[in-house]
Motif scaffolding. Structure first.
Motif, PDB file in Angstrom:
ATOM      1  N   MET A  89      14.893  64.718 -25.445  1.00  9.92           N
ATOM      2  CA  MET A  89      15.793  65.841 -25.227  1.00  9.92           C
ATOM      3  C   MET A  89      16.658  65.636 -23.980  1.00  9.92           C
ATOM      4  SD  MET A  89      15.715  68.108 -27.583  1.00  9.92           S
ATOM      5  CE  MET A  89      16.482  69.496 -26.750  1.00  9.92           C
ATOM      6  N   LEU A  90      16.089  65.004 -22.945  1.00 12.02           N
ATOM      7  CA  LEU A  90      16.858  64.817 -21.721  1.00 12.02           C
ATOM      8  C   LEU A  90      17.997  63.813 -21.903  1.00 12.02           C
ATOM      9  CD1 LEU A  90      14.092  64.829 -18.977  1.00 12.02           C
ATOM     10  CD2 LEU A  90      15.851  66.551 -19.367  1.00 12.02           C
ATOM     11  N   LYS A  91      18.003  63.059 -22.967  1.00 11.10           N
ATOM     12  CA  LYS A  91      19.142  62.198 -23.256  1.00 11.10           C
ATOM     13  C   LYS A  91      20.311  63.013 -23.795  1.00 11.10           C
ATOM     14  CE  LYS A  91      16.405  58.036 -24.165  1.00 11.10           C
ATOM     15  NZ  LYS A  91      16.013  57.013 -25.171  1.00 11.10           N
ATOM     16  N   ARG A  92      19.992  64.184 -24.341  1.00 10.35           N
ATOM     17  CA  ARG A  92      21.037  65.043 -24.914  1.00 10.35           C
ATOM     18  C   ARG A  92      21.414  66.165 -23.957  1.00 10.35           C
ATOM     19  NH1 ARG A  92      18.499  66.974 -30.356  1.00 10.35           N
ATOM     20  NH2 ARG A  92      20.455  68.166 -30.385  1.00 10.35           N
ATOM     21  N   VAL A  93      20.436  66.741 -23.305  1.00 13.57           N
ATOM     22  CA  VAL A  93      20.647  67.834 -22.344  1.00 13.57           C
ATOM     23  C   VAL A  93      20.090  67.354 -21.014  1.00 13.57           C
ATOM     24  CG1 VAL A  93      20.175  70.235 -21.804  1.00 13.57           C
ATOM     25  CG2 VAL A  93      20.393  69.521 -24.193  1.00 13.57           C
ATOM     26  N   ARG A  94      20.921  67.296 -19.988  1.00 10.46           N
ATOM     27  CA  ARG A  94      20.584  66.545 -18.781  1.00 10.46           C
ATOM     28  C   ARG A  94      19.784  67.334 -17.753  1.00 10.46           C
ATOM     29  NH1 ARG A  94      21.480  61.508 -20.486  1.00 10.46           N
ATOM     30  NH2 ARG A  94      21.046  60.958 -18.322  1.00 10.46           N
ATOM     31  N   THR A  95      19.327  68.512 -18.100  1.00 12.82           N
ATOM     32  CA  THR A  95      18.547  69.329 -17.166  1.00 12.82           C
ATOM     33  C   THR A  95      17.304  69.843 -17.878  1.00 12.82           C
ATOM     34  OG1 THR A  95      20.568  70.049 -16.081  1.00 12.82           O
ATOM     35  CG2 THR A  95      18.593  71.336 -15.634  1.00 12.82           C
ATOM     36  N   GLY A  96      16.154  69.762 -17.189  1.00 16.40           N
ATOM     37  CA  GLY A  96      14.912  70.253 -17.778  1.00 16.40           C
ATOM     38  C   GLY A  96      14.063  70.971 -16.758  1.00 16.40           C
ATOM     39  N   VAL A  97      13.327  71.985 -17.213  1.00 20.15           N
ATOM     40  CA  VAL A  97      12.400  72.735 -16.366  1.00 20.15           C
ATOM     41  C   VAL A  97      11.056  72.779 -17.081  1.00 20.15           C
ATOM     42  CG1 VAL A  97      11.875  74.918 -15.232  1.00 20.15           C
ATOM     43  CG2 VAL A  97      14.245  74.144 -15.402  1.00 20.15           C
ATOM     44  N   VAL A  98      10.012  72.300 -16.394  1.00 18.25           N
ATOM     45  CA  VAL A  98       8.646  72.380 -16.907  1.00 18.25           C
ATOM     46  C   VAL A  98       7.928  73.437 -16.086  1.00 18.25           C
ATOM     47  CG1 VAL A  98       6.503  71.125 -17.315  1.00 18.25           C
ATOM     48  CG2 VAL A  98       8.707  69.942 -17.549  1.00 18.25           C
ATOM     49  N   TYR A  99       7.446  74.494 -16.714  1.00 17.26           N
ATOM     50  CA  TYR A  99       6.837  75.579 -15.950  1.00 17.26           C
ATOM     51  C   TYR A  99       5.504  75.976 -16.576  1.00 17.26           C
ATOM     52  CZ  TYR A  99       8.584  78.873 -19.512  1.00 17.26           C
ATOM     53  OH  TYR A  99       8.836  79.555 -20.677  1.00 17.26           O
ATOM     54  N   GLY A 100       4.675  76.635 -15.766  1.00 20.17           N
ATOM     55  CA  GLY A 100       3.370  77.069 -16.231  1.00 20.17           C
ATOM     56  C   GLY A 100       2.430  77.319 -15.070  1.00 20.17           C
ATOM     57  N   LEU A 101       1.181  77.625 -15.369  1.00 21.56           N
ATOM     58  CA  LEU A 101       0.189  77.963 -14.341  1.00 21.56           C
ATOM     59  C   LEU A 101      -0.128  76.767 -13.447  1.00 21.56           C
ATOM     60  CD1 LEU A 101      -2.290  80.007 -16.557  1.00 21.56           C
ATOM     61  CD2 LEU A 101      -0.722  80.917 -14.834  1.00 21.56           C
ATOM     62  N   PRO A 102      -0.580  77.028 -12.208  1.00 24.91           N
ATOM     63  CA  PRO A 102      -1.016  75.919 -11.346  1.00 24.91           C
ATOM     64  C   PRO A 102      -2.139  75.138 -12.012  1.00 24.91           C
ATOM     65  CG  PRO A 102      -0.883  77.972 -10.102  1.00 24.91           C
ATOM     66  CD  PRO A 102      -0.709  78.339 -11.539  1.00 24.91           C
ATOM     67  N   GLY A 103      -2.040  73.820 -11.925  1.00 26.14           N
ATOM     68  CA  GLY A 103      -3.083  72.983 -12.492  1.00 26.14           C
ATOM     69  C   GLY A 103      -2.896  72.665 -13.954  1.00 26.14           C
ATOM     70  N   ALA A 104      -1.748  73.078 -14.532  1.00 27.47           N
ATOM     71  CA  ALA A 104      -1.535  72.815 -15.954  1.00 27.47           C
ATOM     72  C   ALA A 104      -1.070  71.389 -16.219  1.00 27.47           C
ATOM     73  CB  ALA A 104      -0.498  73.802 -16.514  1.00 27.47           C
ATOM     74  N   GLY A 105      -0.717  70.642 -15.164  1.00 32.62           N
ATOM     75  CA  GLY A 105      -0.306  69.250 -15.359  1.00 32.62           C
ATOM     76  C   GLY A 105       1.198  69.048 -15.335  1.00 32.62           C
ATOM     77  N   LYS A 106       1.934  69.980 -14.752  1.00 32.82           N
ATOM     78  CA  LYS A 106       3.397  69.888 -14.734  1.00 32.82           C
ATOM     79  C   LYS A 106       3.863  68.649 -13.973  1.00 32.82           C
ATOM     80  CE  LYS A 106       3.744  73.896 -12.687  1.00 32.82           C
ATOM     81  NZ  LYS A 106       2.311  74.225 -12.602  1.00 32.82           N
TER      82      LYS A 106
END
Length: 853
Positions: free
Chosen positions: A1-18
């Motif tokens: 997806m980052l080859k098509r859309v150049r910005t990404g956000v990975v979010y979630g609880l602490p310790g989820a492996g982000k």
């Protein structure tokens, strides 16, 4: 997806492996990767500027706004096709998060931005596209798979069911459980509380540092044999993480828990130890200063912090962190705002182009030093006075405050070095120039040059001379000092003045029509400026670049650039550059035919120059006024065949063509119109197009081609309207044609004597004299007839006939011959030419009428 859309956000609880997921993605990126973890206390500018430094691995240009620094970072990411990883975006406020994800990420087409956050970044209707991935706890089957992987790595362990029940599937907590956590509400705190002394001390330091640290830097502050195994034991307990570069750090959950467990004595010992570590740890200069200041503040050692900030001020400025320096200085207690701190504060404001606030700060600082001048003055105080004076003089010159500048220069101590002497010399010469005492200024430069063989002093003397002559409009004197300063300073070290030589030379070279060299000088100036990152120099360079555009005939673009630069200079309080921009804009308005606006602007400039006492800059406005369309009483336009500046060359030819057409010199007018065509192209030359059409209309009228004359006049009106010429200017230009048309419609009085410049004939009762083939006597007669009864000097007679400077050796005899021819023409008309020193006068009868061409 980052080859098509150049910005990404990975979010979630602490310790989820982000962070682990993003690191895995970054490891596969084929271009450069920069990583920055957002920490408590960070702001948008510190984060963005740190990423810029990491990406360039060098100091960066000082940005004056968040918008400009985001634009600069986006351009660098694009150029390098780089990936920027920002961990813990949630530490910033919502506006800062949005700026990074949307303002920065929305610009990217080749670069990439990937961020982690505990919270999502809100979207709205106009948000650019981005990838969003929410990480939650693992489903039970995936959690079992992770447990089996841990078994394979560390040995089998029972207790999955209990771990699954309390971890909610979070990988971090599952790993903690596999490492031996027995449960309870806060297993991380329990694990930390059970640490032996050496491991607790190391974990405390890593929690307090907020920076990953190398084992080599940590070793000397840890006790004996414990130094080496301690990080490994903590890593086995999943309390310390080690990255690919061998640097040790802790997870945010560990950090928060560890800090809450520390006693005041433990915290103090940790900060003390970290100050020792930071002396050895290889860190970027800005990051080091920031970290040392944080630990000194935590220890309450504010005096040491103040001294450290002042000592590091120059390094911060050099690395493009003047705004961070300002924040550090502002964080000091009021009692520690020493003169040294205040001077560093004012210098930071100057670097940030905030001259409006820097100037009163410097005035107050100077006043406080003067009040204490009676006390015995140690050497450090004398150096301080010298430093304050040097900065205040520059700012006073920038802000057009000549009285403050002179008072400061007079009070400054004897220069302590050749560099200080040079600075004071240049300041004195600039001041005298501003005050309208140019001859004194040039004499000071000559005396200084005669007293030294130092190439640098000689070079800067030549530079100052060239700059003042350029502003004065004394173009014929520019070439020699320009060549001197460029040759003498070409090997000078890169410093705050370095790009000025190239920039100023670009302005002068364009004035001399040497545009290829001017463009090369501008490119050199921008390259050198990129290494310095000085906003003030950037502003000056943009001003000069706009003037170069003006000289090359790009009038509309130059006007827009001058106005934009003027606005920045106004906001900064840099009134000298603002005034130069206003003069240039006034000139461009006149060249574009927007006379009323241009004259009003130059009127305002002259009024400001008078009110501020910088009358030496009056000449610049008056030189700009010479680009206005001359009135009917102005001397004939001189066409300089060697003029290569498109705007000036086109203006000369258009005005001269119209003058030649009005005087009936059809061959000259036609030749000038032919020469005008390749020069006057595009919307920037609407006034020249208009003048050309009017010249053609005049020629057609003289030849009796009424239809063609009317069409040419219509073309002139259309060109004037499309180009935005002032209606009053257009009315002035077309008035002679309107008068001629009116004269055509009126019957002549029976006893009238008519000198008709349209038909080139003299009509009197019973007599008509053709002037068609008698160009020189005709030009002389028309010039006399425009001012009947007034003396026309020999100089003006020669200029009207030959468009040349009067030389008695060449012109006296010829002038007498042509005056004799004119008298023969007028014989019997009651009109005569009379010699009256220093020229000639036309006496006319009561019925005399002159019909201008």
């Amino acid at each position: 997806m980052l080859k098509r859309v150049r910005t990404g956000v990975v979010y979630g609880l602490p310790g989820a492996g982000k962070s682990a997921l993003v690191a895995a993605v970054a490891a596969k990126h084929r271009g450069p990767v920069v990583h920055r973890r957002v920490r408590p206390g960070d702001t948008l500018d510190t984060v963005v500027d740190d990423v810029r430094r990491l990406l360039s691995e060098a100091p960066v240009a000082q940005a004056l706004s968040d918008a400009s620094r985001l634009e600069a970072l986006a351009a660098e990411l694009e150029a390098r096709r780089a990936l920027c990883v920002l961990d813990d975006l949630h530490v910033l406020g919502p506006p800062e998060r949005a700026a990074l994800v949307e303002d920065l990420g929305g610009r990217l087409r080749q670069g990439t931005l990937l961020a982690t956050s505990r919270e999502s970044v809100p979207r709205h209707a106009a948000s650019p596209d981005r990838v969003e991935l929410r990480l939650e706890g693992l489903p039970e089957e995936a959690a079992k798979e992770l447990w089996r992987e841990l078994d394979a790595l560390y040995g089998e362990r029972d207790g999955f069911d209990a771990a699954w029940g309390r971890s909610r599937g979070l990988p971090f907590l599952l790993r903690r459980a596999h490492a031996g956590d027995t449960g309870g509400d806060e297993p991380v705190r329990a694990a930390l509380a059970a640490l032996p002394a050496d491991e607790r001390r190391l974990c405390a330091m890593l929690a307090l540092s907020q920076l990953p640290l190398t084992a080599s830097a940590l070793g000397p502050v840890l006790s004996g044999d414990a130094a080496d195994p301690a990080p490994r034991r903590l890593g086995a307990k999943l309390l310390v993480e080690t990255d690919s570069r061998g640097r040790h750090g802790v997870h945010d959950l560990v950090r928060e828990a560890m800090v809450s467990l520390l006693s005041p004595d433990e915290a103090r010992a940790g900060h003390e130890a970290l100050l020792e570590v930071l002396e050895r740890e290889p860190l970027p200069a800005v990051v080091r200063v920031r970290a040392v200041c944080r630990h000194l503040q935590a220890l309450g050692r504010h005096e040491a912090r103040a001294a450290f900030i002042v000592a590091q001020a120059e390094a911060l400025v050099r690395h493009g962190a003047a705004d961070e320096l300002l924040g550090l200085l502002d964080s000091l207690p009021a009692g520690l705002r020493t003169p040294q701190v205040k001077l560093a504060h004012a210098r930071a404001r100057v670097r940030l182009l905030d001259l409006r606030r820097a100037y009163p700060e410097l005035l107050a600082l100077r006043a406080s030093l003067e009040a204490a001048a009676g006390a015995p003055e140690p050497e450090s105080n004398e150096a301080l006075r010298e430093g304050v004076g040097a900065v205040l003089v520059r700012v006073a010159l920038f802000a057009l405050e000549p009285e403050a500048c002179e008072r400061t220069l007079e009070a400054m101590p004897v220069p302590s070095s050749a560099e200080v002497f040079l600075q004071q010399l240049l300041a004195w010469t600039a001041l005298r120039f501003f005050q309208g005492r140019l001859d004194e200024s040039l004499a000071m430069l000559d005396n200084a040059a005669a007293a030294t063989g130092d190439r640098r002093v000689l070079g800067w003397c030549a530079y100052a001379r060239a700059l003042m002559l350029w502003i004065e409009g004394r173009d014929s004197e520019l070439a020699e000092p320009l060549a001197q300063c460029v040759s003498l300073l070409e090997d000078a070290p890169l410093d705050s003045r370095g790009p000025l030589v190239a920039a100023m030379s670009a302005g002068i070279l364009s004035r001399l029509g040497r545009f290829t060299e001017a463009d090369a000088a501008l490119a050199s100036a921008r390259e050198r400026l990129g290494q310095l990152g000085a906003p003030r120099l950037a502003l000056e360079l943009d001003c000069i670049a706009a003037w170069v555009r003006a000289e090359s005939g790009q009038r509309g673009a130059a006007l827009a650039a001058l106005r934009e630069t003027e606005g920045r200079a106004e906001r900064a309080g840099y009134l000298f550059v603002r005034l130069l921009c206003r003069v240039g804009a006034g000139r461009m308005l006149l060249e574009l035919g927007r006379r009323a606006e241009g004259r009003a602007q130059l009127d305002a400039v002259e009024e400001e120059v008078r009110s501020r006492g910088v009358v030496g800059l009056m000449r610049a406005a008056r030189v700009a006024r010479t680009l206005d369309v001359p009135g009917p009483d102005a001397p004939p336009i001189t066409v300089e065949p060697r003029e290569v500046r498109p705007g000036i060359a086109a203006r000369q030819r258009a005005l001269a063509a119209l003058a030649a057409a009005r005087s009936g010199d059809a061959p000259r007018a036609t030749a000038l119109l032919t020469a005008l065509e390749p020069l006057a192209r595009g919307d920037d030359f609407a006034l020249e197009h208009t003048l050309g059409h009017l010249a053609r209309a005049t020629l057609h009228r003289h030849a009796g081609r009424a239809r063609e004359a009317a069409q040419a006049l219509e073309d002139a009106t259309h060109a004037a309207t499309a180009g935005g010429l002032d209606p009053e200017l257009m009315a002035e230009l077309t008035r002679p044609l309107a008068s001629a048309a009116k004269a055509d419609s009126l019957p002549e009085a029976p006893e009238a004597v008519v000198l008709d410049a349209r038909r080139h004939e003299l009509r009197a009762p019973g007599k008509t004299v053709s002037l068609e083939r008698r160009a020189l006597p005709r030009r002389l007669l028309y010039a006399l007839a425009r001012q009947p009864g007034s003396i026309l000097s020999k100089e003006d007679c020669v200029r009207a006939m030959w468009n040349a400077a009067y030389d008695p050796r060449l012109h006296d005899n010829a002038l007498r011959v042509h005056v004799s021819h004119v008298r023969d023409m007028l014989e019997g008309t009651g009109t005569r030419v009379v010699f009256e020193d220093p020229g000639y006068r036309l006496e006319v009868s009561s019925g005399f009428t002159f019909v201008a061409g």
